[in-house]
Design a protein around this motif. Sequence first.
Motif, PDB file in Angstrom:
ATOM      1  N   TRP A  53      54.071  25.104  47.587  1.00  0.00           N
ATOM      2  CA  TRP A  53      53.216  25.460  46.456  1.00  0.00           C
ATOM      3  C   TRP A  53      53.843  24.940  45.177  1.00  0.00           C
ATOM      4  N   ASP A  54      53.020  24.725  44.187  1.00  0.00           N
ATOM      5  CA  ASP A  54      53.535  24.219  42.915  1.00  0.00           C
ATOM      6  C   ASP A  54      54.478  25.219  42.253  1.00  0.00           C
ATOM      7  N   THR A  55      54.161  26.521  42.318  1.00  0.00           N
ATOM      8  CA  THR A  55      55.044  27.558  41.770  1.00  0.00           C
ATOM      9  C   THR A  55      54.998  28.802  42.656  1.00  0.00           C
ATOM     10  N   ALA A  56      56.047  29.592  42.598  1.00  0.00           N
ATOM     11  CA  ALA A  56      56.083  30.857  43.345  1.00  0.00           C
ATOM     12  C   ALA A  56      55.036  31.823  42.798  1.00  0.00           C
ATOM     13  N   ASP A  57      54.803  31.808  41.489  1.00  0.00           N
ATOM     14  CA  ASP A  57      53.794  32.687  40.888  1.00  0.00           C
ATOM     15  C   ASP A  57      52.398  32.369  41.423  1.00  0.00           C
ATOM     16  N   ASN A  58      52.062  31.078  41.501  1.00  0.00           N
ATOM     17  CA  ASN A  58      50.745  30.703  42.026  1.00  0.00           C
ATOM     18  C   ASN A  58      50.610  31.080  43.505  1.00  0.00           C
ATOM     19  N   ALA A  59      51.673  30.908  44.265  1.00  0.00           N
ATOM     20  CA  ALA A  59      51.637  31.287  45.679  1.00  0.00           C
ATOM     21  C   ALA A  59      51.403  32.793  45.811  1.00  0.00           C
ATOM     22  N   ALA A  60      52.162  33.581  45.055  1.00  0.00           N
ATOM     23  CA  ALA A  60      52.027  35.034  45.128  1.00  0.00           C
ATOM     24  C   ALA A  60      50.624  35.481  44.719  1.00  0.00           C
ATOM     25  N   LYS A  61      50.087  34.884  43.679  1.00  0.00           N
ATOM     26  CA  LYS A  61      48.728  35.218  43.226  1.00  0.00           C
ATOM     27  C   LYS A  61      47.711  34.894  44.317  1.00  0.00           C
ATOM     28  N   PHE A  62      47.825  33.730  44.926  1.00  0.00           N
ATOM     29  CA  PHE A  62      46.904  33.329  45.981  1.00  0.00           C
ATOM     30  C   PHE A  62      46.999  34.272  47.184  1.00  0.00           C
ATOM     31  N   LEU A  63      48.214  34.628  47.562  1.00  0.00           N
ATOM     32  CA  LEU A  63      48.419  35.478  48.731  1.00  0.00           C
ATOM     33  C   LEU A  63      47.825  36.874  48.549  1.00  0.00           C
ATOM     34  N   LYS A  64      47.619  37.297  47.316  1.00  0.00           N
ATOM     35  CA  LYS A  64      47.018  38.600  47.029  1.00  0.00           C
ATOM     36  C   LYS A  64      45.501  38.531  46.837  1.00  0.00           C
ATOM     37  N   SER A  65      44.927  37.340  46.907  1.00  0.00           N
ATOM     38  CA  SER A  65      43.516  37.153  46.559  1.00  0.00           C
ATOM     39  C   SER A  65      42.560  37.726  47.598  1.00  0.00           C
ATOM     40  N   ARG A  66      41.439  38.179  47.109  1.00  0.00           N
ATOM     41  CA  ARG A  66      40.365  38.682  47.981  1.00  0.00           C
ATOM     42  C   ARG A  66      39.814  37.573  48.860  1.00  0.00           C
TER      43      ARG A  66
END
Length: 94
Positions: A53-66
């Motif tokens: 992933w480009d960033t850990a923040d983006n990965a974490a956000k995606f992993l929590k997505s509906r």
Amino acid sequence: MATVFIRHKVRNYAKWKKVFDGFVRTRRAGGETSYIIGHVPGKPNNLCLLFQWDTADNAAKFLKSRELKAAMKGAGVTEKPEVFVFDEKTRGKT
């Protein structure tokens, strides 16, 4: 750059893969840059997934997505995934 490791079981790999492939635009828009799909030896429906992933923040956000939760349900994921997000410190060859 961040790496995500996920391990989970699915009912049927072919069905899961079709949903996974259909979700590629959403994953890319979230920051995914590459992936590897593997499985536990002798257990083709027990998947091991490695993503960049480009960033850990983006990965974490995606992993929590509906959207991801709905896609996983539709793909036949049968258990809560084990998920690890990490920033790379060192890479080498032996």
